[in-house]
Design a protein around this motif. Sequence first.
Motif, short mmCIF file in Angstrom:
data_model
loop_
_atom_site.label_atom_id
_atom_site.label_comp_id
_atom_site.label_asym_id
_atom_site.label_seq_id
_atom_site.Cartn_x
_atom_site.Cartn_y
_atom_site.Cartn_z
N CYS A 103 0.79 -1.24 0.00
CA CYS A 103 0.00 0.00 0.00
C CYS A 103 0.83 1.29 0.00
O CYS A 103 0.24 2.38 -0.11
CB CYS A 103 -0.93 0.02 1.21
N HIS A 104 2.14 1.18 0.12
CA HIS A 104 2.96 2.40 0.18
C HIS A 104 2.67 3.36 -0.97
O HIS A 104 2.44 4.55 -0.77
CB HIS A 104 4.45 2.05 0.18
N ASP A 105 2.67 2.85 -2.19
CA ASP A 105 2.50 3.72 -3.36
C ASP A 105 1.12 4.38 -3.39
O ASP A 105 0.97 5.49 -3.90
CB ASP A 105 2.72 2.93 -4.65
N ILE A 106 0.12 3.69 -2.85
CA ILE A 106 -1.23 4.26 -2.81
C ILE A 106 -1.26 5.48 -1.91
O ILE A 106 -1.80 6.54 -2.28
CB ILE A 106 -2.25 3.20 -2.32
N PHE A 107 -0.69 5.35 -0.72
CA PHE A 107 -0.63 6.49 0.19
C PHE A 107 0.26 7.60 -0.37
O PHE A 107 -0.09 8.77 -0.33
CB PHE A 107 -0.12 6.05 1.57
N ASP A 108 1.40 7.19 -0.91
CA ASP A 108 2.37 8.17 -1.40
C ASP A 108 1.79 9.03 -2.53
O ASP A 108 2.09 10.22 -2.64
CB ASP A 108 3.63 7.45 -1.89
#
Length: 341
Positions: A103-108
């Motif tokens: 999920c990192h890229d989604i939040f970023d």
Amino acid sequence: MNQRKIIQLKMKRAGHLFDKIVDLDNLVLAAHKAFRHKALAGEVRRYRANLLPNLMELQSAMLDGSVKTGNYREFIIREPKERKISAAPIEQRIMHHAIMNVCHDIFDSQLIYDSFATRPGKGTHCAVWRLRDKMKGYRYYAKLDFRKYFDSIDHDVLRIQLRHIIKDERMLELFDRIIESHGNEGRGVPIGNLTSQYFANYYLSGLDHYMKEVVRANFYIRYMDDVVILDNDRDRLKEMVRHYEAFSAERLKLCIKPPIIGRTCHGVPFLGYRVFSDRILLNGKGKRRFRRNMLKLDKLFDKGSISEEEYASRLGSYVAHACFADSERFRRRVLYGRMPG
């Protein structure tokens, strides 16, 4: 663009996440991240001794919805300020890493360029450098942060925000359980959870976009809940602070501390430093903290409470923070003043 649209930017929601998170290869990667710098801890040693069976058990619990959340070990730290840390058991820490691997890229993707923390290459020092590089030509600054930020995050607001970017129901249910595992009266996320860092950074993303795209702040930088705004017009800066305060209270249910507005020529207080356009200094609190840490470290080592390795590691960390600033004379005074003879 109105406030409602700002809060709901980038509405294409991510799905099909949960199966990627519980994939065994992802759990193995998450375990190695969770073990980093904790290899000697008894809890970690025991878990690693039967790593694959333990990860398969975690995978099964996540799939059938029986995975535990909460049961934190709580303790107080007093540097840089007093805070209660809530440390999750090792299997939950692995789960949090597994979630953020996916999920990192989604939040970023929701964050403005000048939002720092939880982002590779955007740590404390990078934020300070960015502020220093942008200060030239600005006469005034506003420094803003929130009262007990992590403890004040509203669960309902956060849940709604998460549903703006994610549509995977199993993922959202797990996020809901993590959120509800901590806090009082529907508020608060635990300092210590990896997921909390992402939640806390994302929680303010709508406010960032509002300040940049509606209020039109010339330069706006945020590291978690520490914000600096630069401008050449003091009255306009005060008006921007009023917008910031109103949005925070109405949309995020947060209360800001009394803002600091000053001249950039006197230096901007940010992340333990006083930042000028041509140099970076330790602020008063940073100097007192450095002295205090040195004295405490010496006492622990003299008592035999920490090993020589641990002593060297902590010393290196404290000195690195001070070395980032133009502080050679101060460091020499403190470090050499501790030496006998």
